[in-house]
Design a protein around this motif. Structure first.
Motif, PDB file in Angstrom:
ATOM      1  N   VAL A 145      97.411  49.235   1.607  1.00  0.00           N
ATOM      2  CA  VAL A 145      96.078  50.185   2.342  1.00  0.00           C
ATOM      3  C   VAL A 145      96.676  51.203   2.542  1.00  0.00           C
ATOM      4  N   ILE A 146      97.720  51.205   2.763  1.00  0.00           N
ATOM      5  CA  ILE A 146      97.648  52.549   3.843  1.00  0.00           C
ATOM      6  C   ILE A 146      99.492  52.231   2.829  1.00  0.00           C
ATOM      7  N   ALA A 147     100.320  51.268   2.863  1.00  0.00           N
ATOM      8  CA  ALA A 147     101.541  51.707   2.323  1.00  0.00           C
ATOM      9  C   ALA A 147     101.191  52.179   0.460  1.00  0.00           C
ATOM     10  N   ALA A 148      99.856  51.997   0.234  1.00  0.00           N
ATOM     11  CA  ALA A 148      99.544  52.182  -1.250  1.00  0.00           C
ATOM     12  C   ALA A 148      99.008  53.589  -1.166  1.00  0.00           C
ATOM     13  N   ALA A 149      98.242  53.622  -0.213  1.00  0.00           N
ATOM     14  CA  ALA A 149      98.408  55.864  -0.052  1.00  0.00           C
ATOM     15  C   ALA A 149      99.251  56.648   0.585  1.00  0.00           C
ATOM     16  N   LEU A 150     100.411  56.449   1.049  1.00  0.00           N
ATOM     17  CA  LEU A 150     101.122  57.216   1.661  1.00  0.00           C
ATOM     18  C   LEU A 150     101.868  56.921   0.310  1.00  0.00           C
ATOM     19  N   LEU A 151     102.229  56.087  -1.008  1.00  0.00           N
ATOM     20  CA  LEU A 151     102.890  56.206  -1.943  1.00  0.00           C
ATOM     21  C   LEU A 151     102.304  57.679  -3.171  1.00  0.00           C
ATOM     22  N   ALA A 152     101.046  57.378  -2.775  1.00  0.00           N
ATOM     23  CA  ALA A 152      99.801  57.784  -3.601  1.00  0.00           C
ATOM     24  C   ALA A 152     100.374  58.774  -3.413  1.00  0.00           C
ATOM     25  N   LEU A 153     100.617  59.650  -1.534  1.00  0.00           N
ATOM     26  CA  LEU A 153     100.689  60.902  -2.057  1.00  0.00           C
ATOM     27  C   LEU A 153     101.831  61.639  -1.924  1.00  0.00           C
ATOM     28  N   ALA A 154     102.988  60.981  -1.742  1.00  0.00           N
ATOM     29  CA  ALA A 154     103.943  61.212  -2.243  1.00  0.00           C
ATOM     30  C   ALA A 154     104.320  61.597  -3.809  1.00  0.00           C
ATOM     31  N   CYS A 155     104.407  60.644  -4.109  1.00  0.00           N
ATOM     32  CA  CYS A 155     104.092  60.875  -5.565  1.00  0.00           C
ATOM     33  C   CYS A 155     103.371  61.619  -6.668  1.00  0.00           C
ATOM     34  N   GLY A 156     103.124  62.322  -5.809  1.00  0.00           N
ATOM     35  CA  GLY A 156     101.895  63.761  -6.504  1.00  0.00           C
ATOM     36  C   GLY A 156     102.400  64.830  -6.124  1.00  0.00           C
ATOM     37  N   SER A 157     102.874  65.220  -4.386  1.00  0.00           N
ATOM     38  CA  SER A 157     104.521  66.462  -4.787  1.00  0.00           C
ATOM     39  C   SER A 157     105.450  66.491  -5.485  1.00  0.00           C
ATOM     40  N   ALA A 158     105.817  64.906  -5.576  1.00  0.00           N
ATOM     41  CA  ALA A 158     106.999  65.173  -6.351  1.00  0.00           C
ATOM     42  C   ALA A 158     106.382  65.189  -7.930  1.00  0.00           C
ATOM     43  N   GLN A 159     104.898  65.577  -8.270  1.00  0.00           N
ATOM     44  CA  GLN A 159     105.132  65.239  -9.742  1.00  0.00           C
ATOM     45  C   GLN A 159     104.796  67.030  -9.567  1.00  0.00           C
ATOM     46  N   ALA A 160     104.007  67.856  -8.644  1.00  0.00           N
ATOM     47  CA  ALA A 160     104.088  68.893  -8.534  1.00  0.00           C
ATOM     48  C   ALA A 160     105.435  69.503  -8.937  1.00  0.00           C
ATOM     49  N   GLN A 161     105.971  69.028  -8.419  1.00  0.00           N
ATOM     50  CA  GLN A 161     107.090  69.904  -8.658  1.00  0.00           C
ATOM     51  C   GLN A 161     108.298  70.154  -9.322  1.00  0.00           C
ATOM     52  N   GLY A 162     107.520  68.775 -10.809  1.00  0.00           N
ATOM     53  CA  GLY A 162     108.405  68.961 -11.479  1.00  0.00           C
ATOM     54  C   GLY A 162     107.559  70.183 -13.455  1.00  0.00           C
ATOM     55  N   ARG A 163     106.204  70.361 -12.538  1.00  0.00           N
ATOM     56  CA  ARG A 163     105.900  70.848 -13.752  1.00  0.00           C
ATOM     57  C   ARG A 163     106.047  72.432 -13.961  1.00  0.00           C
ATOM     58  N   ARG A 164     105.785  72.778 -15.494  1.00  0.00           N
ATOM     59  CA  ARG A 164     105.833  73.842 -15.476  1.00  0.00           C
ATOM     60  C   ARG A 164     104.983  75.447 -16.154  1.00  0.00           C
ATOM     61  N   GLN A 165     105.383  76.203 -15.913  1.00  0.00           N
ATOM     62  CA  GLN A 165     104.087  77.291 -16.717  1.00  0.00           C
ATOM     63  C   GLN A 165     104.209  77.036 -17.931  1.00  0.00           C
ATOM     64  N   PRO A 166     103.469  76.993 -18.864  1.00  0.00           N
ATOM     65  CA  PRO A 166     103.930  77.256 -20.994  1.00  0.00           C
ATOM     66  C   PRO A 166     104.671  78.245 -21.103  1.00  0.00           C
ATOM     67  N   SER A 167     105.229  78.316 -21.897  1.00  0.00           N
ATOM     68  CA  SER A 167     105.631  79.644 -22.314  1.00  0.00           C
ATOM     69  C   SER A 167     104.803  80.518 -23.132  1.00  0.00           C
TER      70      SER A 167
END
Length: 75
Positions: free
Chosen positions: A5-27
């Motif tokens: 459960v701890i490993a899954a929570a850490l993985l979810a937190l890491a993926c969330g921040s990586a996904q936020a870096q890839g977002r772009r503003q709509p043109s």
């Protein structure tokens, strides 16, 4: 089970921040942004530089860290 459960929570937190870096503003459909930077007046800039008085002494950035005159060594 607790470790899983701890490993899954850490993985979810890491993926969330990586996904936020890839977002772009709509043109805006290719519209160029407005040029809001102020225009520089070269004549006023040069006139302002000429009004700055020349310093009487050379600036010493290390003046507070060391004495201005070197200490004399006794013989």
């Amino acid at each position: 089970m607790r470790i899983l459960v701890i490993a899954a929570a850490l993985l979810a937190l890491a993926c969330g921040s990586a996904q936020a870096q890839g977002r772009r503003q709509p043109s805006d459909g290719g519209a160029k942004p407005a040029d809001n930077t102020p225009k520089v007046d070269e004549k006023a800039y040069k006139a302002a530089l000429e009004r700055i008085p020349e310093p009487k002494e050379k600036y010493d950035p290390w003046g507070g860290a060391r004495p201005s005159e070197p200490a004399k060594k006794p013989k």
